[in-house]
Scaffold this active site. Structure first.
Site: not given
Ligand code: GLY
Length: 310
Positions: A169, A197-199, A221, A223
């Site tokens: 990120t 998957r969405v973080g 970090g 997610g």
């Molecule tokens: N911090 C980004 C993610 O976990 O997708």
């Protein structure tokens, strides 16, 4: 008041061989964002410009250079938040967009929604003429090799996320001369994540938040941990209770570590210009343009400085 811009290039155990390019990348992005502020751009313009620079740099996990999902595909998430109005725009699971942060801004400014995902987000991008690229163009040799090496998704709890496997990120926060704050965050997510998957990054209050009454935060970090503690809002709630932005960040990251064993980092700026870059991973590349100087670092406690105009 003087404007301030802070950027990060992701909190993880950045290997030595990627250190210098990561530091150069965040410094270049901070200079770029600061030049937007200097020429009268808003905090919102500056964070978008800084994150675009990070998305274009293949050393970082966002845009070009993003990590790959379990099927070996790029799926990108991004958010932008305007502290003047709490307006925000986000995209998740987009595939062939080089600069998801600009698509997120378009969602904010050109639709009545806050987040568009997958096919709908890509269709919207086409309809407004956002530059698209063949998704293969976003894939680097480094990411292809890492994907091959780690075919199996590893749940990124503290010990696992804070490894050379992670790669995470980018983000920026800014306050402009009018005292307006903004944040932006962009990511390829976690390597070998499930398809779809969405973080935390595109989720308001988690991957980023901005409010002129307290400040702006961009998070990086693990997610799933950041989502559980709504990290960006948590930092600002400590600021609202009178903590400095540095203490608020430390307390929030410590809480994430104690409560859900998650590691990560934050950058924060307050309307007063107070700023912080904090992390609980081994490293996080960051840079801050403040009063004609460029502060930067990658290791814990490291604070190096050079003239911004160099
Ligand atoms: N911090 C980004 C993610 O976990 O997708």
């Amino acid at each position: 008041m003087s404007a301030v811009l802070v950027v990060h290039g992701g909190a993880w155990a950045i290997p030595d061989e990627m250190g210098p390019a990561s530091v150069d990348g965040v410094k270049a992005a901070a200079r770029h964002g600061a030049s937007v502020l200097k020429s009268g751009g808003s905090a919102l313009d500056a964070v978008e410009a800084a994150v675009r620079s990070l998305e274009d740099n293949p050393i970082f996990n966002a845009g070009h250079g993003a990590t790959l999902n379990v099927d070996g595909e790029v799926e990108l998430d991004a958010i932008i938040v305007d502290g003047r109005t709490l307006a925000s725009g986000a995209v998740s699971c987009v595939t062939n967009i080089a600069n998801p942060v600009s698509l997120a801004r378009a969602v904010m400014e050109k639709t009545s929604h806050i987040m568009l995902t997958g096919k709908g987000a890509n269709q919207f991008a086409e309809s407004i003429g956002i530059n698209t690229v063949p998704t293969d163009k976003l894939v680097t040799e480094y990411e292809k090799k890492e994907w091959e090496k780690h075919k199996k998704y590893i749940a990124g709890v503290m010990q696992e996320f804070n490894t050379k496997w992670a790669h995470d990120t980018v983000g920026a926060v800014a306050v402009d001369c009018a005292g307006n704050v903004a944040c932006a965050t962009s990511t390829g997510g976690i390597r070998n994540k499930m398809v779809g998957r969405v973080g935390d990054s595109p989720v308001i209050g988690c991957g980023g938040y901005a409010d002129n009454s307290s400040g702006a935060v961009s998070c990086t970090g693990h997610g799933e941990s950041i989502l559980k503690v709504t990290l960006a809002r948590l930092v600002l709630s400590h600021v609202e209770q009178g903590k400095s932005v540095a203490d608020a960040s430390q307390l929030s990251l410590q809480y994430m570590s104690d409560r859900v064993q998650g590691a990560g980092g934050t950058i924060v700026v307050a309307p007063s210009g107070q700023w912080a870059a904090t992390f609980t991973t081994e490293r996080m590349a960051w840079a801050a343009a403040v009063d004609g100087e460029l502060w930067f670092g990658i290791n814990p406690e490291e604070r190096l400085k050079e003239k911004l105009s160099q």
